[in-house]
Design a protein around this motif. Structure first.
Motif, mmCIF file in Angstrom:
data_model
loop_
_atom_site.group_PDB
_atom_site.id
_atom_site.type_symbol
_atom_site.label_atom_id
_atom_site.label_comp_id
_atom_site.label_asym_id
_atom_site.label_seq_id
_atom_site.Cartn_x
_atom_site.Cartn_y
_atom_site.Cartn_z
ATOM 1 N N ILE A 1 -30.881 10.314 42.177
ATOM 2 C CA ILE A 1 -31.365 10.918 40.936
ATOM 3 C C ILE A 1 -31.416 12.440 41.030
ATOM 4 C CG2 ILE A 1 -33.467 11.196 39.549
ATOM 5 C CD1 ILE A 1 -33.814 8.173 39.662
ATOM 6 N N TRP A 2 -31.850 12.976 42.172
ATOM 7 C CA TRP A 2 -31.873 14.442 42.288
ATOM 8 C C TRP A 2 -30.462 15.011 42.351
ATOM 9 C CZ3 TRP A 2 -36.337 16.947 45.544
ATOM 10 C CH2 TRP A 2 -37.559 16.707 44.888
ATOM 11 N N GLU A 3 -29.515 14.246 42.896
ATOM 12 C CA GLU A 3 -28.123 14.703 42.876
ATOM 13 C C GLU A 3 -27.598 14.701 41.442
ATOM 14 O OE1 GLU A 3 -29.432 12.822 45.094
ATOM 15 O OE2 GLU A 3 -28.612 13.214 47.087
ATOM 16 N N LEU A 4 -27.944 13.663 40.662
ATOM 17 C CA LEU A 4 -27.557 13.649 39.251
ATOM 18 C C LEU A 4 -28.109 14.885 38.545
ATOM 19 C CD1 LEU A 4 -28.153 9.907 38.197
ATOM 20 C CD2 LEU A 4 -26.065 10.945 39.079
ATOM 21 N N ALA A 5 -29.358 15.228 38.845
ATOM 22 C CA ALA A 5 -29.974 16.400 38.221
ATOM 23 C C ALA A 5 -29.217 17.681 38.579
ATOM 24 C CB ALA A 5 -31.431 16.508 38.649
ATOM 25 N N ARG A 6 -28.705 17.749 39.797
ATOM 26 C CA ARG A 6 -27.953 18.945 40.192
ATOM 27 C C ARG A 6 -26.690 19.076 39.355
ATOM 28 N NH1 ARG A 6 -27.236 17.882 45.239
ATOM 29 N NH2 ARG A 6 -25.015 17.632 45.471
ATOM 30 N N TRP A 7 -25.995 17.964 39.132
ATOM 31 C CA TRP A 7 -24.766 18.021 38.346
ATOM 32 C C TRP A 7 -25.057 18.256 36.870
ATOM 33 C CZ3 TRP A 7 -23.945 12.996 41.363
ATOM 34 C CH2 TRP A 7 -23.464 13.292 42.638
ATOM 35 N N ASP B 1 -30.727 22.618 42.232
ATOM 36 C CA ASP B 1 -30.846 21.854 43.468
ATOM 37 C C ASP B 1 -32.329 21.654 43.767
ATOM 38 O OD1 ASP B 1 -30.943 20.964 46.173
ATOM 39 O OD2 ASP B 1 -28.912 21.735 46.479
ATOM 40 N N LEU B 2 -32.839 20.485 43.420
ATOM 41 C CA LEU B 2 -34.265 20.213 43.595
ATOM 42 C C LEU B 2 -34.647 20.080 45.063
ATOM 43 C CD1 LEU B 2 -34.738 17.770 40.615
ATOM 44 C CD2 LEU B 2 -35.900 19.953 40.895
ATOM 45 N N THR C 1 -18.044 11.683 41.735
ATOM 46 C CA THR C 1 -18.714 12.695 42.550
ATOM 47 C C THR C 1 -19.131 12.148 43.906
ATOM 48 O OG1 THR C 1 -20.800 12.169 41.444
ATOM 49 C CG2 THR C 1 -19.550 14.051 40.599
ATOM 50 N N GLU C 2 -19.462 10.857 43.966
ATOM 51 C CA GLU C 2 -19.836 10.243 45.241
ATOM 52 C C GLU C 2 -19.512 8.757 45.199
ATOM 53 O OE1 GLU C 2 -23.651 10.790 46.977
ATOM 54 O OE2 GLU C 2 -23.817 12.904 46.403
ATOM 55 N N PHE C 3 -19.206 8.218 46.366
ATOM 56 C CA PHE C 3 -19.058 6.768 46.515
ATOM 57 C C PHE C 3 -19.440 6.412 47.945
ATOM 58 C CE2 PHE C 3 -16.751 3.107 48.120
ATOM 59 C CZ PHE C 3 -17.098 2.141 47.185
ATOM 60 N N ALA D 1 -30.267 -5.099 47.721
ATOM 61 C CA ALA D 1 -29.484 -5.428 48.913
ATOM 62 C C ALA D 1 -28.304 -6.339 48.588
ATOM 63 C CB ALA D 1 -30.383 -6.089 49.958
ATOM 64 N N ASP D 2 -28.239 -6.856 47.363
ATOM 65 C CA ASP D 2 -27.134 -7.728 46.976
ATOM 66 C C ASP D 2 -25.928 -6.962 46.448
ATOM 67 O OD1 ASP D 2 -27.247 -10.462 47.496
ATOM 68 O OD2 ASP D 2 -28.681 -10.849 45.896
ATOM 69 N N PHE D 3 -25.984 -5.661 46.444
ATOM 70 C CA PHE D 3 -24.852 -4.873 45.976
ATOM 71 C C PHE D 3 -23.988 -4.434 47.152
ATOM 72 C CE2 PHE D 3 -27.994 -4.269 42.563
ATOM 73 C CZ PHE D 3 -27.227 -4.707 41.493
ATOM 74 N N ALA D 4 -22.706 -4.276 46.876
ATOM 75 C CA ALA D 4 -21.760 -3.892 47.919
ATOM 76 C C ALA D 4 -21.654 -2.386 48.069
ATOM 77 C CB ALA D 4 -20.378 -4.467 47.610
ATOM 78 N N ALA D 5 -21.787 -1.666 46.949
ATOM 79 C CA ALA D 5 -21.511 -0.229 46.987
ATOM 80 C C ALA D 5 -22.287 0.489 45.895
ATOM 81 C CB ALA D 5 -20.008 0.024 46.819
ATOM 82 N N GLN D 6 -22.210 1.801 45.942
ATOM 83 C CA GLN D 6 -22.860 2.669 44.964
ATOM 84 C C GLN D 6 -21.938 3.833 44.672
ATOM 85 O OE1 GLN D 6 -27.243 3.861 45.233
ATOM 86 N NE2 GLN D 6 -26.275 5.674 46.073
ATOM 87 N N GLY D 7 -21.774 4.136 43.391
ATOM 88 C CA GLY D 7 -20.898 5.235 43.015
ATOM 89 C C GLY D 7 -21.547 6.124 41.978
ATOM 90 N N CYS D 8 -21.204 7.403 41.986
ATOM 91 C CA CYS D 8 -21.723 8.366 41.019
ATOM 92 C C CYS D 8 -20.562 8.950 40.228
ATOM 93 C CB CYS D 8 -22.479 9.495 41.706
ATOM 94 S SG CYS D 8 -23.909 8.975 42.663
#
Length: 441
Positions: A293-299, A304-305, A375-377, A395-402
């Motif tokens: 969430i803080w990275e989202l805020a930066r974009w 930069d919190l 921006t991120e994966f 914990a049931d998710f495989a990945a996270q992307g922004c």
């Protein structure tokens, strides 16, 4: 000249990149030596700090032991931050003992224990009701009989969840007619740490009031429907009318007062009524929000919190004006299409299912090059795990992307849903051999 010390008290392992970011800035901006306190530290912990102290923040004597271990360097410790729920109270107490500025430790227990927070709300329930903040009925349970009693008193539904556990683990929605024995079995692993039942909050929409000290921004949470209401995405900026924003910020401030937040970070999860006039706090947190969430805020806001947090801890933070969004962004949790054993090693060499999914989504919405960007994966684990197609917790998710969305051709919310569908298809293709040929744009 002796370098000042920044003390970082604990963190969740998934946030190691944030700790590295905090460390780098503390060294560069303040010439600081970084000391990390963490239970059972690993090589990775030693790699992100100048010194690591092995001490469990859940120990009853944590603050006393920490003061003894750091006493000879008291004069050099100029700043400290607490970066985990487990340490929110004990870490603040340690910093108080060391004479370092920190938000008050006694009320911080409400930011760790959901049960303690509800007790705090109950003590001022009339005041909260006057501000149109719902205080759900709740009870701590330790037996199936007590669960049945709560179910009888709340026929419209309720939630069973651990009293102190993050990442949506163990959270089960129970509705009239559901199997109570099965619901109790799902929270059995958490009984030792405490389990509570809460009246179902009748509001559909959920947001978080995020920020640091006086800085506030609102994040929209997208959750799955059904028995397991796990979050599947976080979106910035939240799409709100002025009166809805006022309701959420009012509820967020009251949550901060109850848990003692003043100058430090906060992430208060709040549900909002359809008319936007009523709210209910799901849970408060005295730390930055997860899911980047803080990275989202930066974009989105260009601030930069993490840097601002370090400056605040050292007492050098400059004032910041109103946060104005320049784009929209989202962190999206990505699962599997069917129940399966999964490891990232199953993905064919050279395949990039997230990039493919983003490209397919951009084409679906008619977006031009650069309007929807990655921006991120990251894979959430490199280990082989059994994953459910219908996620029961994070914990049931495989990945996270922004992703960042620029321009006004599309709204980020339908883009998120389309992206998760495209991901499922792209991942299935990537599990086939040979890897599919990427389309050129």
């Amino acid at each position: 000249m002796t370098r000042p010390i920044l003390l970082i008290v604990d963190y969740n392992l998934s946030r190691i990149d944030e700790v590295r970011h905090l460390r780098d800035y503390a060294r560069e901006r303040h010439g600081a030596t970084v000391v990390l306190i963490r239970a059972d530290p690993t090589e990775a912990d030693h790699a992100i700090a100048d010194e690591v102290i092995d001490l469990d923040p859940l120990r009853d004597d944590f603050a006393e032991m920490g003061e003894k271990l750091l006493g000879d360097r008291r004069e050099r410790i100029r700043a400290g931050i607490v970066f985990s729920d487990n340490a929110v109270r004990s870490g603040a107490e340690l910093l108080e003992r060391l004479g370092v500025a920190v938000d008050a430790s006694p009320p911080a227990e409400g930011a760790f224990s959901k049960y303690r927070y509800r007790l705090g709300e109950a003590r001022v329930a009339d005041l909260l009701a006057a501000q149109r903040v719902m205080v759900p009925d709740f009870a701590q349970i330790a037996s199936l009989d007590r669960l049945r009693d709560f179910a009888r008193d709340h026929p419209k539904g309720f939630v069973v969840k651990p009293a102190a556990e993050g990442n949506n683990r163990g959270v089960v929605v129970v509705r009239n007619g559901d199997d109570l024995t099965a619901a109790f079995a799902e929270v059995l692993p958490y009984l030792e740490g405490g389990v509570i039942c809460e009246e179902l909050i009748p509001y559909r929409r959920e947001y978080s009031v995020d920020g640091l000290g006086p800085l506030v921004f609102l994040t929209e949470k997208i959750s799955a429907s059904g028995r397991y209401p796990v979050e599947i995405a976080q979106v910035l900026p939240a799409g709100l009318d002025d009166h809805e924003r006022a309701t959420l910020e009012r509820a967020g401030r009251q949550a901060n007062w109850l848990v003692g937040q003043c100058d430090g970070p906060f992430h208060n999860e709040i549900k909002l009524s359809d008319d936007g006039l009523h709210a209910a706090v799901v849970e408060p947190n005295r730390r930055p929000g997860g899911m980047k969430i803080w990275e989202l805020a930066r974009w989105v806001y260009g601030i930069d919190l993490h840097h601002h947090w370090i400056d605040t801890a050292f007492g050098t933070a400059a004032g910041v004006g109103r946060l104005v969004p320049g784009c929209s962004a989202a962190t999206v949790l990505l699962g599997v299409g069917s129940d399966r054993s999964f490891s990232p090693d199953d993905v064919a060499a050279g395949a990039d299912p997230f990039a493919d999914a983003v490209q397919d989504t951009a084409e679906r919405f008619g977006l031009a090059d650069g309007e929807l960007t990655v921006t991120e994966f990251s894979w959430l684990s490199r280990e082989r795990r059994d994953l459910h197609a219908v996620a029961r917790d994070n914990a049931d998710f495989a990945a996270q992307g922004c992703v960042v969305l620029r321009g006004d051709r599309a709204d980020i919310r339908p883009v998120v849903h389309a992206l998760r569908e495209a991901w499922s298809e792209a991942l299935d293709r990537a599990l086939e051999l040979p890897a599919p040929v990427r389309k050129s744009r």
